[in-house]
Design a protein around this motif. Structure first.
Motif, PDB file in Angstrom:
ATOM      1  N   PHE A 158       0.818  -1.209   0.000  1.00 13.79           N
ATOM      2  CA  PHE A 158       0.000   0.000   0.000  1.00 13.79           C
ATOM      3  C   PHE A 158       0.856   1.265   0.000  1.00 13.79           C
ATOM      4  N   PHE A 159       1.980   1.232   0.692  1.00 21.05           N
ATOM      5  CA  PHE A 159       2.850   2.411   0.683  1.00 21.05           C
ATOM      6  C   PHE A 159       3.339   2.711  -0.727  1.00 21.05           C
ATOM      7  N   LEU A 160       3.793   1.692  -1.443  1.00 17.19           N
ATOM      8  CA  LEU A 160       4.320   1.908  -2.789  1.00 17.19           C
ATOM      9  C   LEU A 160       3.226   2.346  -3.756  1.00 17.19           C
ATOM     10  N   LEU A 161       2.064   1.717  -3.663  1.00 21.78           N
ATOM     11  CA  LEU A 161       0.960   2.102  -4.539  1.00 21.78           C
ATOM     12  C   LEU A 161       0.517   3.540  -4.267  1.00 21.78           C
ATOM     13  N   ILE A 162       0.404   3.884  -2.999  1.00 24.82           N
ATOM     14  CA  ILE A 162      -0.049   5.228  -2.644  1.00 24.82           C
ATOM     15  C   ILE A 162       0.998   6.270  -3.029  1.00 24.82           C
ATOM     16  N   LEU A 163       2.260   6.005  -2.714  1.00 25.98           N
ATOM     17  CA  LEU A 163       3.324   6.965  -3.017  1.00 25.98           C
ATOM     18  C   LEU A 163       3.413   7.239  -4.516  1.00 25.98           C
ATOM     19  N   SER A 164       3.363   6.200  -5.318  1.00 25.53           N
ATOM     20  CA  SER A 164       3.482   6.379  -6.766  1.00 25.53           C
ATOM     21  C   SER A 164       2.269   7.098  -7.348  1.00 25.53           C
ATOM     22  N   HIS A 165       1.097   6.833  -6.808  1.00 25.20           N
ATOM     23  CA  HIS A 165      -0.093   7.535  -7.293  1.00 25.20           C
ATOM     24  C   HIS A 165      -0.089   8.998  -6.836  1.00 25.20           C
ATOM     25  N   GLU A 166       0.482   9.259  -5.669  1.00 22.31           N
ATOM     26  CA  GLU A 166       0.656  10.654  -5.253  1.00 22.31           C
ATOM     27  C   GLU A 166       1.604  11.379  -6.204  1.00 22.31           C
ATOM     28  N   ALA A 167       2.687  10.702  -6.593  1.00 25.09           N
ATOM     29  CA  ALA A 167       3.638  11.310  -7.531  1.00 25.09           C
ATOM     30  C   ALA A 167       2.960  11.607  -8.865  1.00 25.09           C
ATOM     31  N   ALA A 168       2.128  10.670  -9.320  1.00 24.20           N
ATOM     32  CA  ALA A 168       1.381  10.902 -10.557  1.00 24.20           C
ATOM     33  C   ALA A 168       0.420  12.078 -10.390  1.00 24.20           C
ATOM     34  N   GLY A 169      -0.245  12.149  -9.241  1.00 27.37           N
ATOM     35  CA  GLY A 169      -1.143  13.268  -8.980  1.00 27.37           C
ATOM     36  C   GLY A 169      -0.408  14.594  -8.924  1.00 27.37           C
ATOM     37  N   TRP A 170       0.774  14.600  -8.316  1.00 31.58           N
ATOM     38  CA  TRP A 170       1.624  15.797  -8.263  1.00 31.58           C
ATOM     39  C   TRP A 170       1.929  16.299  -9.673  1.00 31.58           C
ATOM     40  N   LEU A 171       2.277  15.370 -10.570  1.00 27.50           N
ATOM     41  CA  LEU A 171       2.558  15.739 -11.957  1.00 27.50           C
ATOM     42  C   LEU A 171       1.299  16.221 -12.672  1.00 27.50           C
ATOM     43  N   LEU A 172       0.186  15.559 -12.427  1.00 26.28           N
ATOM     44  CA  LEU A 172      -1.070  15.964 -13.066  1.00 26.28           C
ATOM     45  C   LEU A 172      -1.465  17.383 -12.659  1.00 26.28           C
ATOM     46  N   GLY A 173      -1.374  17.663 -11.363  1.00 28.06           N
ATOM     47  CA  GLY A 173      -1.742  18.991 -10.887  1.00 28.06           C
ATOM     48  C   GLY A 173      -0.874  20.074 -11.502  1.00 28.06           C
ATOM     49  N   ILE A 174       0.418  19.800 -11.615  1.00 22.42           N
ATOM     50  CA  ILE A 174       1.341  20.796 -12.167  1.00 22.42           C
ATOM     51  C   ILE A 174       1.133  20.977 -13.666  1.00 22.42           C
ATOM     52  N   THR A 175       1.021  19.882 -14.405  1.00 19.41           N
ATOM     53  CA  THR A 175       0.904  20.001 -15.862  1.00 19.41           C
ATOM     54  C   THR A 175      -0.397  20.687 -16.271  1.00 19.41           C
ATOM     55  N   PHE A 176      -1.491  20.369 -15.595  1.00 17.72           N
ATOM     56  CA  PHE A 176      -2.753  21.016 -15.956  1.00 17.72           C
ATOM     57  C   PHE A 176      -2.752  22.491 -15.565  1.00 17.72           C
ATOM     58  N   CYS A 177      -2.120  22.818 -14.432  1.00 22.77           N
ATOM     59  CA  CYS A 177      -2.048  24.222 -14.024  1.00 22.77           C
ATOM     60  C   CYS A 177      -1.124  25.022 -14.940  1.00 22.77           C
ATOM     61  N   ARG A 178      -0.020  24.436 -15.310  1.00 28.40           N
ATOM     62  CA  ARG A 178       0.958  25.184 -16.108  1.00 28.40           C
ATOM     63  C   ARG A 178       0.567  25.272 -17.578  1.00 28.40           C
ATOM     64  N   PHE A 179       0.087  24.172 -18.141  1.00 25.25           N
ATOM     65  CA  PHE A 179      -0.130  24.122 -19.583  1.00 25.25           C
ATOM     66  C   PHE A 179      -1.594  24.254 -19.997  1.00 25.25           C
ATOM     67  N   GLY A 180      -2.504  24.251 -19.030  1.00 24.66           N
ATOM     68  CA  GLY A 180      -3.911  24.330 -19.379  1.00 24.66           C
ATOM     69  C   GLY A 180      -4.507  22.951 -19.622  1.00 24.66           C
ATOM     70  N   PHE A 181      -5.811  22.926 -19.851  1.00 23.37           N
ATOM     71  CA  PHE A 181      -6.523  21.648 -19.915  1.00 23.37           C
ATOM     72  C   PHE A 181      -6.075  20.782 -21.087  1.00 23.37           C
TER      73      PHE A 181
END
Length: 253
Positions: A158-181
């Motif tokens: 669960f730690f590895l699954l959660i950590l990696s999905h958080e990292a993916a979410g971190w990237l998603l939040g940044i890319t959508f904010c920086r580059f638009g939808f």
């Protein structure tokens, strides 16, 4: 932080104190989401779920295992939230993008540890309850562990699954904010790499049956675990690089 920057800060304010304040802000801001999620999970699966199954003929499977998909996707949502929720607010308070990124990494890692530990505790509590009632704690989904007494493997999965999905979410939040939808949508496959790599290396939960059916085998944990940690760390670092030149106002779609 260099001595020059340290002296530029107000008296009594150090980089360590500032980092602590940023972490506290993140904790306070996301606490309602985290606590609310944990309470909902506890209520749904340990109250409504157990009583429903008892009323319909008893238990022969793990009730808690029904919820194994939710923590990683909820954690991805937490990762997505960090940048749009805190970037403008904290930068306006003099927090650098570097410190925001470091604080985000620390906070998300801590959240992954806490959520994985919660899952371990709930499996153990369920095991005690099932043993006392003579019920079978059969797992609904494939896992790294074969029995809920294997607390270390439960935590690792669960730690590895959660950590990696958080990292993916971190990237998603940044890319959508920086580059638009639309451009963020085009970058979606790249942003999801940490989560996808983890799913393929662990072969646990819902994707396991699909991968097993085509003959794909899980690599040894001695390979999978460090690989997932490296990919998650790289995901965080790429997010930091994208965040450095990012404007405070989200890009137009």
């Amino acid at each position: 932080m260099s001595a020059t920057v340290e002296h530029a800060l107000p008296r009594g304010v150090t980089s360590t104190n500032r980092l602590r304040q940023v972490l506290l802000a993140m904790l306070v801001g996301t606490r309602p989401m985290l606590v609310g999620y944990w309470l909902v999970m506890l209520f749904l699966f340990l109250t409504i779920g157990v009583w429903y199954l008892i009323a319909t003929g008893g238990l022969d499977r793990s009730m808690w295992d029904w919820g194994t998909q939710s923590p990683k996707y909820f954690s991805m949502a937490i990762g997505i939230t960090i940048t749009p929720a805190y970037l403008s607010l904290l930068i306006a308070q003099g927090v650098t993008r570097r410190m925001l990124s470091i604080a985000s990494g620390i906070y998300l890692t801590g959240a992954a540890v806490a959520t994985a530990a919660l899952w371990v505790l709930m499996y153990q509590g369920e095991r005690v309850l099932y043993s006392a009632q003579g019920w079978s704690q059969t797992m609904q989904n494939p896992h790294l562990f074969h029995d809920t007494s294997q607390a270390g493997l439960i935590f690792t999965e669960f730690f590895l699954l959660i950590l990696s999905h958080e990292a993916a979410g971190w990237l998603l939040g940044i890319t959508f904010c920086r580059f638009g939808f639309w451009r963020g949508l085009l970058m979606l496959p790249l942003s999801l790499i940490p989560a996808a790599v983890t799913e393929f290396l662990l072969i646990a939960q819902w994707l396991a049956d699909v991968l097993t059916s085509i003959g794909y085998q899980r690599p040894p944990l001695a390979v999978a675990v460090p690989s997932i940690l490296v990919v998650s760390a790289l995901g965080w670092y790429v997010g930091y690089l994208l965040l450095r030149p990012m404007a405070l106002k989200p890009a137009k779609s």
